[in-house]
Scaffold this active site. Structure first.
Site, mmCIF file in Angstrom:
data_model
loop_
_atom_site.group_PDB
_atom_site.id
_atom_site.type_symbol
_atom_site.label_atom_id
_atom_site.label_comp_id
_atom_site.label_asym_id
_atom_site.label_seq_id
_atom_site.Cartn_x
_atom_site.Cartn_y
_atom_site.Cartn_z
ATOM 1 N N VAL A 152 5.841 1.533 7.314
ATOM 2 C CA VAL A 152 6.176 2.899 7.709
ATOM 3 C C VAL A 152 4.890 3.691 7.919
ATOM 4 O O VAL A 152 4.028 3.741 7.030
ATOM 5 C CB VAL A 152 7.055 3.578 6.640
ATOM 6 C CG1 VAL A 152 7.432 4.992 7.074
ATOM 7 C CG2 VAL A 152 8.305 2.756 6.356
ATOM 8 N N PRO A 194 0.846 -1.206 0.000
ATOM 9 C CA PRO A 194 0.000 0.000 0.000
ATOM 10 C C PRO A 194 0.875 1.248 0.000
ATOM 11 O O PRO A 194 1.514 1.584 0.993
ATOM 12 C CB PRO A 194 -0.802 -0.130 1.302
ATOM 13 C CG PRO A 194 0.019 -1.021 2.171
ATOM 14 C CD PRO A 194 0.768 -1.935 1.279
ATOM 15 N N ASP A 212 5.894 2.181 1.934
ATOM 16 C CA ASP A 212 5.000 1.053 2.147
ATOM 17 C C ASP A 212 4.313 1.257 3.496
ATOM 18 O O ASP A 212 4.963 1.170 4.541
ATOM 19 C CB ASP A 212 5.807 -0.248 2.137
ATOM 20 C CG ASP A 212 4.948 -1.495 2.277
ATOM 21 O OD1 ASP A 212 3.794 -1.389 2.720
ATOM 22 O OD2 ASP A 212 5.461 -2.595 1.971
ATOM 23 N N HIS A 213 3.014 1.513 3.472
ATOM 24 C CA HIS A 213 2.309 1.874 4.705
ATOM 25 C C HIS A 213 2.142 0.691 5.657
ATOM 26 O O HIS A 213 1.716 0.866 6.805
ATOM 27 C CB HIS A 213 0.940 2.471 4.370
ATOM 28 C CG HIS A 213 0.597 3.670 5.196
ATOM 29 N ND1 HIS A 213 0.854 3.752 6.548
ATOM 30 C CD2 HIS A 213 0.031 4.865 4.861
ATOM 31 C CE1 HIS A 213 0.455 4.923 7.009
ATOM 32 N NE2 HIS A 213 -0.046 5.616 6.010
ATOM 33 N N ARG A 214 2.482 -0.511 5.219
ATOM 34 C CA ARG A 214 2.503 -1.637 6.146
ATOM 35 C C ARG A 214 3.679 -1.534 7.099
ATOM 36 O O ARG A 214 3.624 -2.018 8.235
ATOM 37 C CB ARG A 214 2.605 -2.967 5.376
ATOM 38 C CG ARG A 214 1.438 -3.284 4.461
ATOM 39 C CD ARG A 214 1.737 -4.525 3.637
ATOM 40 N NE ARG A 214 2.945 -4.385 2.822
ATOM 41 C CZ ARG A 214 3.442 -5.350 2.047
ATOM 42 N NH1 ARG A 214 2.836 -6.538 1.979
ATOM 43 N NH2 ARG A 214 4.536 -5.145 1.327
#
Length: 440
Positions: free
Chosen positions: A414, A234, A410-412
């Protein structure tokens, strides 16, 4: 006796290659290790030498064909069961990283097409790039000069015109014989301009409204990687515009200092150094999401990827342990990396193992962008174009050198706050390079 040569395993997990060009035709007599073809993988152009001495019986694949490892590509008619390939019959060490040893030579095995063997006496020899034992396609690298045939004069060695793989591909497209081209590049290197000058102006084809080309090699690999990244991680992006006049002044000062005059330090090197320092304060940006293992991998080193546009497509070679390099060493590594990328000579090993990347979109005049993450990485930093703009400086409007930085993450792995801290740290070091002293 007919010997079939199958496409060998070129290492690095590559499963297929494209036949770029044949250098032989059916009926040609070839010697051991004679160049017979060029193949292009998703990472590099590789030259294939003949694993046998004999006569070319059949070419099983046409130029432009994508071939999987183990598929037959050429057959030879040889006089003896060995076909003089006995010295090439050891299992492949190109992908295992083990040493290849012989009575005359000793060196570290590398991927085909790179490096040279050196005799123990110190005399350099050209290394056979790929060999095969049988139709099973086992591969080995070694130095095996073909013995002279009794009663025959030894063959006269001819020097192949010096050029890069992209230039050779252009020459094939334009129908230019490189042997007729005089190179104007460094030490006689044939350049793209040399080939185009000999080919003359292109003649437009009347009525052609579109052209279709197969999706191959680097473009195919890049497309697959970007789709995987875009639909797996994401993505989120943050932007920050900063006054980098102090960083520009630092670069000019270093270039004027005789100690650093030859270091060729530029803005990309300064940004790379700032990134490495910022990673230490926000280590979450230097991580990897291991879906299969159900783990988050924290890297305690920085293998810095640098996105590079090449004639073959986008590649992202990396500088290993960039966080351990000084600014001068980073500048040298960047110069070597970009030079190899433009020449189409990037080593496949340099195209894997990156942990965090930079893309310099400013070199194309772009202010900002939302880059897609290289697969497996948590962050990529985009450097926009640096331009003079009105800016508030010490309470007044002044013309300053300003740039927009973009960080895609990568929002998983960070969070927005972590990405913001990382981005402001990089920006702060560019706005005030003296801050680096406090972080070292």
């Amino acid at each position: 006796m007919i010997k079939v040569f199958t496409l060998p395993d070129l290492g690095e997990g590559l499963t297929e290659s494209e036949i770029v060009a044949w250098r032989v035709a059916p009926g040609d007599t070839v010697t051991l290790n004679q160049l017979i073809a060029e193949v292009e993988t998703a990472k590099a152009v590789v030259e294939l030498p003949s694993p046998f001495a004999g006569v070319v019986a059949e070419l099983h694949q046409q130029p432009g064909t994508t071939v999987r490892v183990g598929d037959p590509i050429v057959s030879f008619e040889v006089d003896s069961p060995s076909g003089r390939e006995s010295a090439l019959s050891a299992p492949s060490a190109a992908s295992s990283g083990q040493k290849v040893r012989s009575r005359e030579t000793e060196r570290e095995a590398v991927l085909v097409g790179y490096g040279a063997a050196v005799e123990r006496g110190g005399r350099p020899q050209r290394r056979a790039r790929i060999g095969a034992t049988d139709a099973g396609g086992q591969v080995a690298t070694d130095t095996v000069p073909a013995p002279p045939i009794a009663g025959e004069e030894p063959p006269v060695a001819t020097e192949r015109p010096r050029s890069t793989p992209p230039v050779r591909a252009l020459a094939r497209t334009l129908g230019v014989d490189l042997a007729e081209v005089t190179g104007t590049g460094p030490t006689g290197l044939i350049t793209r301009q040399d080939v185009e000058a000999l080919a003359g102006p292109a003649v437009p084809v009347a009525g052609v409204r579109e052209t279709r080309s197969p999706i191959r090699s680097v473009r195919k690999h890049t497309a697959a990687a970007m789709v995987q990244s875009a639909f797996t991680a994401p993505h989120a992006t943050e932007f920050l515009t900063v006054d980098v006049t102090p960083a520009i002044e630092l670069i000019e000062a270093l270039r004027g200092d005789r100690v650093f005059a030859e270091a060729r330090i530029g803005i990309l090197a300064v940004v790379a150094k700032a990134l490495c320092l910022a990673v230490a304060r926000t280590p979450e940006v230097n991580t990897h999401w291991d879906e299969a293992a159900g783990e988050i991998v924290q890297f305690h080193y920085v293998n810095l990827g640098i996105a590079a546009a090449t004639p073959r497509g986008l590649i992202v070679p990396s500088i290993p342990d960039a966080d351990r390099l000084s600014l001068v060493d980073l500048a040298a590594a960047l110069a070597e990396l970009t030079s190899a990328a433009r020449a189409g000579a990037t080593r496949p090993a340099a195209l894997r193992g990156g942990t965090i990347s930079i893309t310099n979109i400013g070199s194309f005049g772009i202010d900002a962008g939302t880059p897609i993450l290289p697969p497996g990485e948590a962050v990529i930093l985009a450097l926009g174009a640096i331009a003079p703009r009105p800016w508030v400086y010490r309470g007044e409007i002044a013309l300053r050198q300003v740039v927009t930085l973009s960080v895609a993450f990568d929002h998983r792995l960070v969070d927005g706050e972590q990405a913001a801290r990382f981005l402001t740290d990089v920006a702060g070091l560019l706005a005030n390079p003296a801050r680096a002293l406090a972080l070292l």
